[in-house]
Design a protein around this motif. Structure first.
Motif, mmCIF file in Angstrom:
data_model
loop_
_atom_site.group_PDB
_atom_site.id
_atom_site.type_symbol
_atom_site.label_atom_id
_atom_site.label_comp_id
_atom_site.label_asym_id
_atom_site.label_seq_id
_atom_site.Cartn_x
_atom_site.Cartn_y
_atom_site.Cartn_z
ATOM 1 N N GLU A 1 0.812 -1.217 0.000
ATOM 2 C CA GLU A 1 0.000 0.000 0.000
ATOM 3 C C GLU A 1 0.849 1.272 0.000
ATOM 4 O O GLU A 1 0.403 2.302 -0.472
ATOM 5 C CB GLU A 1 -0.929 0.010 1.218
ATOM 6 C CG GLU A 1 -2.029 -1.005 1.128
ATOM 7 C CD GLU A 1 -2.878 -1.060 2.381
ATOM 8 O OE1 GLU A 1 -2.594 -0.302 3.343
ATOM 9 O OE2 GLU A 1 -3.815 -1.866 2.410
ATOM 10 N N HIS A 2 2.052 1.213 0.541
ATOM 11 C CA HIS A 2 2.901 2.398 0.675
ATOM 12 C C HIS A 2 4.231 2.206 -0.053
ATOM 13 O O HIS A 2 5.285 2.615 0.442
ATOM 14 C CB HIS A 2 3.138 2.707 2.151
ATOM 15 C CG HIS A 2 1.874 2.891 2.926
ATOM 16 N ND1 HIS A 2 1.075 4.005 2.796
ATOM 17 C CD2 HIS A 2 1.247 2.091 3.811
ATOM 18 C CE1 HIS A 2 0.030 3.894 3.571
ATOM 19 N NE2 HIS A 2 0.099 2.741 4.202
ATOM 20 N N TRP A 3 4.190 1.635 -1.235
ATOM 21 C CA TRP A 3 5.395 1.316 -1.989
ATOM 22 C C TRP A 3 6.191 2.560 -2.371
ATOM 23 O O TRP A 3 7.423 2.510 -2.488
ATOM 24 C CB TRP A 3 5.057 0.531 -3.249
ATOM 25 C CG TRP A 3 4.084 1.240 -4.158
ATOM 26 C CD1 TRP A 3 2.733 1.134 -4.149
ATOM 27 C CD2 TRP A 3 4.401 2.188 -5.183
ATOM 28 N NE1 TRP A 3 2.184 1.951 -5.107
ATOM 29 C CE2 TRP A 3 3.181 2.607 -5.761
ATOM 30 C CE3 TRP A 3 5.590 2.713 -5.677
ATOM 31 C CZ2 TRP A 3 3.130 3.526 -6.798
ATOM 32 C CZ3 TRP A 3 5.526 3.632 -6.714
ATOM 33 C CH2 TRP A 3 4.306 4.031 -7.267
ATOM 34 N N TYR B 1 6.980 5.232 -0.692
ATOM 35 C CA TYR B 1 7.897 5.719 0.340
ATOM 36 C C TYR B 1 9.150 4.845 0.420
ATOM 37 O O TYR B 1 10.243 5.354 0.679
ATOM 38 C CB TYR B 1 7.180 5.811 1.684
ATOM 39 C CG TYR B 1 5.997 6.746 1.586
ATOM 40 C CD1 TYR B 1 6.188 8.111 1.435
ATOM 41 C CD2 TYR B 1 4.693 6.263 1.585
ATOM 42 C CE1 TYR B 1 5.122 8.975 1.307
ATOM 43 C CE2 TYR B 1 3.625 7.121 1.471
ATOM 44 C CZ TYR B 1 3.841 8.476 1.323
ATOM 45 O OH TYR B 1 2.775 9.324 1.189
ATOM 46 N N TYR C 1 5.092 9.958 -7.967
ATOM 47 C CA TYR C 1 4.304 10.314 -6.790
ATOM 48 C C TYR C 1 2.868 10.660 -7.177
ATOM 49 O O TYR C 1 1.926 10.294 -6.474
ATOM 50 C CB TYR C 1 4.963 11.485 -6.059
ATOM 51 C CG TYR C 1 4.435 11.728 -4.669
ATOM 52 C CD1 TYR C 1 4.344 10.689 -3.743
ATOM 53 C CD2 TYR C 1 4.054 12.992 -4.271
ATOM 54 C CE1 TYR C 1 3.868 10.911 -2.470
ATOM 55 C CE2 TYR C 1 3.589 13.227 -2.993
ATOM 56 C CZ TYR C 1 3.497 12.184 -2.091
ATOM 57 O OH TYR C 1 3.024 12.411 -0.828
ATOM 58 N N TYR D 1 1.089 7.485 -7.763
ATOM 59 C CA TYR D 1 0.817 6.844 -6.473
ATOM 60 C C TYR D 1 -0.371 7.509 -5.771
ATOM 61 O O TYR D 1 -1.236 6.834 -5.220
ATOM 62 C CB TYR D 1 2.077 6.930 -5.600
ATOM 63 C CG TYR D 1 1.864 6.506 -4.171
ATOM 64 C CD1 TYR D 1 1.752 5.165 -3.843
ATOM 65 C CD2 TYR D 1 1.778 7.438 -3.149
ATOM 66 C CE1 TYR D 1 1.551 4.773 -2.528
ATOM 67 C CE2 TYR D 1 1.589 7.057 -1.842
ATOM 68 C CZ TYR D 1 1.471 5.716 -1.538
ATOM 69 O OH TYR D 1 1.280 5.333 -0.237
ATOM 70 N N ARG E 1 -5.616 7.869 -4.430
ATOM 71 C CA ARG E 1 -5.808 8.058 -3.002
ATOM 72 C C ARG E 1 -6.363 9.440 -2.633
ATOM 73 O O ARG E 1 -6.918 9.606 -1.559
ATOM 74 C CB ARG E 1 -4.473 7.863 -2.278
ATOM 75 C CG ARG E 1 -3.985 6.435 -2.330
ATOM 76 C CD ARG E 1 -2.532 6.355 -1.846
ATOM 77 N NE ARG E 1 -2.081 5.000 -1.647
ATOM 78 C CZ ARG E 1 -1.722 4.189 -2.615
ATOM 79 N NH1 ARG E 1 -1.780 4.583 -3.861
ATOM 80 N NH2 ARG E 1 -1.318 2.960 -2.349
ATOM 81 N N PRO F 1 -1.681 8.784 6.260
ATOM 82 C CA PRO F 1 -1.484 7.342 6.428
ATOM 83 C C PRO F 1 -2.038 6.859 7.773
ATOM 84 O O PRO F 1 -1.877 7.550 8.788
ATOM 85 C CB PRO F 1 0.039 7.173 6.377
ATOM 86 C CG PRO F 1 0.545 8.399 5.705
ATOM 87 C CD PRO F 1 -0.422 9.489 6.035
#
Length: 166
Positions: free
Chosen positions: A9-11, A13, A55, A58, A62, A140
């Protein structure tokens, strides 16, 4: 299983941290120091072009389009500042020309970050903060849980020190 899901889910970063470390290592190589123009081009392509685009991709699913564009622009500006920091002093063609932007934008960035921090702290310190509300705003989930836990801790410390029981 939770770790894999969290990384999935947070690839971005993880990719950001690896890219920043790789750029730092590249800046220390003798070949890069000998040819700062090529190093500057690599940093500009990575941090001013690829990083904001990745980014944006990504964030697009969201957040809203406006938020994704603004955050992508901000991370691109931070990437250019990082690239300028990695470059030897006075080396390059483009980054020395953009150095004045850093000092112009710095107070604005500090003000925006401070305003966001104050808004989040006011909400977290309210009588009944809702985790879902902050998550829906794009924070997050792990950060939301940590902020609320810290706010509760400091509330208890403040009540203990002042003797309040409300």
């Amino acid at each position: 299983m939770k770790t894999i899901r969290f990384v999935w889910e947070h690839w971005f970063y993880l990719l950001l941290a690896l890219g920043a470390m790789a750029a730092w290592q590249l800046s220390l190589m003798p070949e890069a120091i000998a040819d700062p123009i090529t190093m500057e081009r690599v940093f500009l392509i990575d941090f001013a072009l690829l990083l904001p685009v990745i980014y944006f991709l990504y964030l697009r699913s969201r957040t809203t389009l406006k938020a994704a564009l603004l955050r992508s622009f901000a991370i691109g500006a931070a990437g250019v500042a990082y690239a300028a920091w990695l470059m030897p002093e006075g080396a390059g063609d483009i980054l020395p020309f953009l150095a004045w932007l850093r000092w112009t934008a710095l107070p604005l960035v500090i003000f925006i970050e401070l305003a966001a921090f104050v808004a989040v702290m006011r909400y977290v310190w309210s009588s009944d903060p809702q985790e879902e509300e902050l998550i829906r705003q794009g924070m997050p989930p792990i950060l939301v849980k940590l902020l609320i836990a810290e706010a509760r801790f400091w509330k208890r410390v403040f009540r203990f020190v002042t003797g309040r029981r409300d």
